[in-house]
Design an enzyme around this catalytic site. Structure first.
Site, PDB file in Angstrom:
ATOM      1  N   GLU A   1      -5.620  -3.576  15.087  1.00 30.57           N
ATOM      2  CA  GLU A   1      -5.348  -3.948  16.475  1.00 30.57           C
ATOM      3  C   GLU A   1      -6.250  -3.152  17.424  1.00 30.57           C
ATOM      4  OE1 GLU A   1      -3.030  -2.563  14.334  1.00 30.57           O
ATOM      5  OE2 GLU A   1      -2.582  -4.562  13.588  1.00 30.57           O
TER       6      GLU A   1
ATOM      7  N   SER B   1       0.822  -1.216   0.000  1.00 27.29           N
ATOM      8  CA  SER B   1       0.000   0.000   0.000  1.00 27.29           C
ATOM      9  C   SER B   1       0.851   1.258   0.000  1.00 27.29           C
ATOM     10  CB  SER B   1      -0.797   0.045   1.305  1.00 27.29           C
ATOM     11  OG  SER B   1      -2.101  -0.185   1.095  1.00 27.29           O
TER      12      SER B   1
ATOM     13  N   SER C   1       1.577  -7.967   7.213  1.00 25.64           N
ATOM     14  CA  SER C   1       2.328  -8.673   6.155  1.00 25.64           C
ATOM     15  C   SER C   1       3.795  -8.764   6.547  1.00 25.64           C
ATOM     16  CB  SER C   1       2.184  -7.917   4.821  1.00 25.64           C
ATOM     17  OG  SER C   1       2.829  -6.667   4.886  1.00 25.64           O
TER      18      SER C   1
ATOM     19  N   ARG D   1       0.175  -9.475  -3.776  1.00 27.34           N
ATOM     20  CA  ARG D   1       0.548 -10.043  -2.483  1.00 27.34           C
ATOM     21  C   ARG D   1      -0.628 -10.857  -1.954  1.00 27.34           C
ATOM     22  NH1 ARG D   1       3.298  -5.864   1.178  1.00 27.34           N
ATOM     23  NH2 ARG D   1       5.055  -7.181   1.784  1.00 27.34           N
ATOM     24  N   THR D   2      -0.339 -12.063  -1.499  1.00 21.34           N
ATOM     25  CA  THR D   2      -1.364 -12.845  -0.803  1.00 21.34           C
ATOM     26  C   THR D   2      -1.140 -12.626   0.685  1.00 21.34           C
ATOM     27  OG1 THR D   2      -1.441 -14.483  -2.571  1.00 21.34           O
ATOM     28  CG2 THR D   2      -2.295 -15.163  -0.424  1.00 21.34           C
ATOM     29  N   HIS D   3      -2.151 -12.096   1.356  1.00 25.27           N
ATOM     30  CA  HIS D   3      -2.000 -11.832   2.794  1.00 25.27           C
ATOM     31  C   HIS D   3      -2.339 -13.074   3.607  1.00 25.27           C
ATOM     32  CE1 HIS D   3      -2.086  -7.580   1.506  1.00 25.27           C
ATOM     33  NE2 HIS D   3      -1.357  -7.396   2.591  1.00 25.27           N
TER      34      HIS D   3
HETATM   35  N1  HPA Z   1      -2.505  -1.813  11.711  1.00 24.41           N
HETATM   36  C1  HPA Z   1      -2.323  -2.872  10.910  1.00 24.41           C
HETATM   37  N2  HPA Z   1      -2.171  -2.773   9.597  1.00 24.41           N
HETATM   38  C2  HPA Z   1      -2.198  -1.542   9.058  1.00 24.41           C
HETATM   39  C3  HPA Z   1      -2.390  -0.399   9.838  1.00 24.41           C
HETATM   40  C4  HPA Z   1      -2.540  -0.532  11.239  1.00 24.41           C
HETATM   41  O1  HPA Z   1      -2.707   0.438  11.998  1.00 24.41           O
HETATM   42  N3  HPA Z   1      -2.364   0.661   8.973  1.00 24.41           N
HETATM   43  C5  HPA Z   1      -2.151   0.163   7.734  1.00 24.41           C
HETATM   44  N4  HPA Z   1      -2.064  -1.176   7.778  1.00 24.41           N
END
Ligand code: HPA
Length: 275
Positions: free
Chosen positions: A196, A42, A215, A95-97
């Site tokens: 989170e 991203s 990732s 990308r495969t997450h």
């Molecule tokens: N947490 C996890 N993944 C993310 C975040 C985040 O705050 N921002 C962009 N990807």
């Protein structure tokens, strides 16, 4: 009926699948070997255009082991780019997450395929949340180490791999020589796809984390297993939950990525040119 991904077959060897994938890439790009690979997360996508001359673009799902795009209308691509110095870069825009639940083999397949094409330097980028309050959305940060909170590993069986200096000090020094203001941090890979909780972010901070994301850590382990040198970079798209006082939104994360994209992509292109 969809064709089964060979990585999902219990008796397939993921390294064999990666070797076949590399042969297919060589055939489709006309480039026998690649030197550097980049996974663009991203906010980093524009780097693909700035690196050099794209000589071939392949829809990733045409290559064995790669997954169909998770999002409708989104085609992940693999590009072969001729760098100004003559090296060849493989740019992985697919990308495969881990949170997609296709298993770790699929998460790290692009990295193993890169290694099988001859790549010696693996650059992993992502968009992530920042724990350090001095970081503003749009700040690029070098990953100095990681904490893998997925409780999973790409290594199968009793395979013991040293991860000291996983995120190459040599490459971090090189990045600092291009931009001395670059900060570093420890990346915590959570499973996601939920962001989170503030308590989880505090836990990450207490155990030594500075960046939270979904990732990179599993991919970096696989890259090291394949003998590649790893450079990791996060774009801080937002301050992590509870550090920033407002709720997180995916739209804001995407927007922060778009705003920062030209600057960080140019920085990445300069770093790659120096490798
Ligand atoms: N947490 C996890 N993944 C993310 C975040 C985040 O705050 N921002 C962009 N990807």
């Amino acid at each position: 009926m969809s064709v089964q991904n060979p990585l999902d077959l219990p008796d397939s060897d993921p390294f064999d699948v990666a070797r076949i994938a590399a042969e297919q890439i060589a055939e489709k790009t006309g480039v026998e070997r690649h030197d550097i690979a980049l996974t663009l997360g991203s906010g980093w996508g524009k780097a693909a255009e700035l690196l050099g001359e794209t000589t071939a673009t392949i829809p990733a799902h045409e290559i064995i082991g790669f997954s169909k795009p998770a999002l409708e209308g989104h085609v992940g691509t693999l590009r072969s780019v001729l760098l100004p110095g003559g090296k060849r870069a493989l740019v992985i825009g697919a990308r495969t997450h881990y949170y997609e639940d296709h298993g770790v083999r699929r998460v790290v397949h692009s990295v193993r395929t890169a290694a099988a094409t001859g790549v010696k330097t693996m650059i992993l980028t992502n968009g992530a949340g920042g724990i350090k309050e001095t970081w503003k959305p749009g700040t690029p940060v070098l990953i100095s180490d990681h904490i893998n909170l997925t409780a999973d590993s790409p290594l199968e069986g009793a395979t013991f791999i040293d991860l000291t200096d996983l995120y190459s000090k040599r490459l971090r020094d090189l990045a600092h020589s291009i931009d001395s203001t670059l900060d570093e941090g420890v990346y915590c890979q959570f499973r996601g796809p939920h962001y989170e909780t503030p308590a989880e972010v505090q836990m990450a901070k207490i155990i030594g984390g500075h960046i939270v994301g979904m990732s990179t850590a599993l991919e970096a382990i696989a890259a090291r297993q394949s003998g590649m040198e790893v450079l990791g970079m996060s774009l801080i798209t937002n301050l992590a939950a509870g550090i920033q006082k407002t709720p997180l939104s995916h739209a804001e994360v995407i927007e922060a990525g778009q705003m920062a994209e030209p600057v960080i992509s140019a920085l990445l292109a300069r770093i790659v040119a120096a490798i």
